[in-house]
Motif scaffolding. Structure first.
Motif, PDB file in Angstrom:
ATOM      1  N   SER A  90      29.989  12.957  28.917  1.00  0.00           N
ATOM      2  CA  SER A  90      30.273  14.459  29.612  1.00  0.00           C
ATOM      3  C   SER A  90      31.420  15.157  28.608  1.00  0.00           C
ATOM      4  N   GLU A  91      31.526  16.482  28.577  1.00  0.00           N
ATOM      5  CA  GLU A  91      32.502  17.079  27.522  1.00  0.00           C
ATOM      6  C   GLU A  91      33.008  18.200  28.734  1.00  0.00           C
ATOM      7  N   ILE A  92      34.046  18.987  28.359  1.00  0.00           N
ATOM      8  CA  ILE A  92      34.509  20.008  29.188  1.00  0.00           C
ATOM      9  C   ILE A  92      33.594  20.688  29.903  1.00  0.00           C
ATOM     10  N   ASN A  93      33.358  20.989  30.989  1.00  0.00           N
ATOM     11  CA  ASN A  93      32.548  21.924  31.776  1.00  0.00           C
ATOM     12  C   ASN A  93      30.946  21.386  31.582  1.00  0.00           C
ATOM     13  N   LEU A  94      30.630  20.499  30.904  1.00  0.00           N
ATOM     14  CA  LEU A  94      29.496  19.960  30.533  1.00  0.00           C
ATOM     15  C   LEU A  94      29.340  18.693  31.159  1.00  0.00           C
ATOM     16  N   GLU A  95      28.515  18.611  32.347  1.00  0.00           N
ATOM     17  CA  GLU A  95      28.400  17.148  32.971  1.00  0.00           C
ATOM     18  C   GLU A  95      27.075  16.578  32.722  1.00  0.00           C
ATOM     19  N   GLN A  96      26.963  15.333  32.198  1.00  0.00           N
ATOM     20  CA  GLN A  96      25.978  14.626  31.611  1.00  0.00           C
ATOM     21  C   GLN A  96      25.322  14.173  32.997  1.00  0.00           C
ATOM     22  N   PRO A  99      21.251  11.984  25.162  1.00  0.00           N
ATOM     23  CA  PRO A  99      21.409  13.232  25.409  1.00  0.00           C
ATOM     24  C   PRO A  99      22.854  13.570  25.114  1.00  0.00           C
ATOM     25  N   GLN A 100      22.934  14.817  24.223  1.00  0.00           N
ATOM     26  CA  GLN A 100      24.082  15.233  23.646  1.00  0.00           C
ATOM     27  C   GLN A 100      23.987  16.710  23.467  1.00  0.00           C
ATOM     28  N   PHE A 101      24.908  17.437  23.953  1.00  0.00           N
ATOM     29  CA  PHE A 101      25.253  18.946  23.931  1.00  0.00           C
ATOM     30  C   PHE A 101      25.363  19.471  22.657  1.00  0.00           C
ATOM     31  N   PHE A 102      26.100  19.029  22.011  1.00  0.00           N
ATOM     32  CA  PHE A 102      26.554  19.716  20.524  1.00  0.00           C
ATOM     33  C   PHE A 102      25.910  19.145  19.398  1.00  0.00           C
ATOM     34  N   ILE A 103      25.684  20.266  18.716  1.00  0.00           N
ATOM     35  CA  ILE A 103      24.991  19.703  17.336  1.00  0.00           C
ATOM     36  C   ILE A 103      26.169  19.051  16.414  1.00  0.00           C
ATOM     37  N   PHE A 120      24.305  25.020  26.170  1.00  0.00           N
ATOM     38  CA  PHE A 120      24.932  25.176  27.287  1.00  0.00           C
ATOM     39  C   PHE A 120      26.348  25.421  27.206  1.00  0.00           C
ATOM     40  N   LYS A 121      27.011  26.392  28.045  1.00  0.00           N
ATOM     41  CA  LYS A 121      28.509  26.258  27.868  1.00  0.00           C
ATOM     42  C   LYS A 121      29.028  25.707  29.470  1.00  0.00           C
ATOM     43  N   ALA A 122      28.347  25.705  30.326  1.00  0.00           N
ATOM     44  CA  ALA A 122      28.872  25.010  31.475  1.00  0.00           C
ATOM     45  C   ALA A 122      27.561  24.389  32.475  1.00  0.00           C
ATOM     46  N   ILE A 123      27.598  23.207  32.986  1.00  0.00           N
ATOM     47  CA  ILE A 123      26.550  22.653  33.425  1.00  0.00           C
ATOM     48  C   ILE A 123      27.085  21.513  34.671  1.00  0.00           C
ATOM     49  N   GLU A 124      26.260  21.432  35.467  1.00  0.00           N
ATOM     50  CA  GLU A 124      26.656  20.371  36.687  1.00  0.00           C
ATOM     51  C   GLU A 124      25.496  19.468  36.902  1.00  0.00           C
TER      52      GLU A 124
END
Length: 260
Positions: free
Chosen positions: A39-45, A87-91, A135-139
């Motif tokens: 998980s990252e800031i505001n991005l929940e795996q 699963p990874q949000f960022f490039i 994604f900028k934010a995700i729960e």
């Protein structure tokens, strides 16, 4: 020759579908493991869901589960293609193997896995980009439904409500559901697609109680009403008595058909 690949990308970009097609085109053994992601800031795996492996195993019965303790022996199989889904949000900042998250490297070392190829959705041209969202934010909400069986009509209503915003802004929803007639269905929805995808899997459970196979729902989005989601799901599941009534009716129908 053995190959070990890492495939990463954000929720719903098509990682599992691409992996399935890749396995089908491979002539040798295939092995799979899914890492949980970070998980990252505001991005929940989402938690380390077993949906993907259960689906892949249904489609490729000989698929090796490389999350087990027998991993070192399995890796030695000849001409095995191992794919690690991550699963990874960022490039990644760097191309190829150099771009692998250092935390992932440590996980792989523990499991004696040494990747020789790394592809990320949204970066590498070998992968499609149609459903790759930034994604900028995700729960995330994950609910274990093992041994639970849905009332079909209630399931249809719940899923329609879910993807149309009744429980919050859903970006991604994926589930494996048991139905009283023994069917095992994959539900799949992503914001970028037109409508939901449904696939009846090959497994059919016997009409004598609750199946042991994996069942789960994973929902990702914003402003999700977790309590309402859980309470609604509970109201959609069959009790033992109602389930036996459904299955007894189906057993009698099958018996009559076999006699005719």
């Amino acid at each position: 020759m053995s190959q070990t690949w890492i495939i990463s990308g954000p929720p719903g970009c098509g990682k599992t579908s691409w992996i399935l097609n890749t396995f089908k085109n491979h002539s040798g053994n295939c092995g799979y493991v899914r890492l949980g992601g970070y998980s990252e800031i505001n991005l929940e795996q989402a938690i380390n869901s077993k949906i993907d492996f259960a689906f892949l195993k249904d489609q490729i019965p000989n698929l090796l589960d490389l999350s087990s303790s027998k991993l070192p022996l399995e890796v030695e199989k000849e001409n095995i293609l191992i794919i690690i889904e991550f699963p990874q949000f960022f490039i990644p900042k760097f191309q190829g193997i150099s771009g692998i998250d250092l935390r992932v490297i440590k996980e792989l070392e523990i499991n004696n896995l040494q990747p020789n190829k790394y592809l990320h959705f949204g970066r590498d041209l070998e992968l499609p980009i149609k459903d790759t969202l930034d994604f900028k934010a995700i729960e995330s909400c994950s609910i274990d439904l093992k041994k639970n069986i849905w009332d079909p009509a209630s399931l249809n209503t719940f899923w329609f409500e879910l993807v149309n915003g009744a429980y919050g802004d859903v970006y991604r929803a994926k589930a494996l559901m048991n139905l009283p007639d023994g069917r095992y269905i994959l539900f799949n929805w992503i914001l970028t697609q037109k409508g939901s995808q449904y696939q009846t899997l090959n497994q059919v459970a016997p009409l004598n109680g609750r199946p042991e196979r994996h069942s789960e729902i994973v929902i990702q989005g914003k402003n999700l009403n977790f309590q309402l989601i859980k309470s609604t799901i509970n109201n959609c599941l069959l009790s033992d008595a109602v389930l036996e009534h459904h299955q007894a009716t189906l057993r009698n129908s099958q018996l009559q058909t076999s006699r005719n």
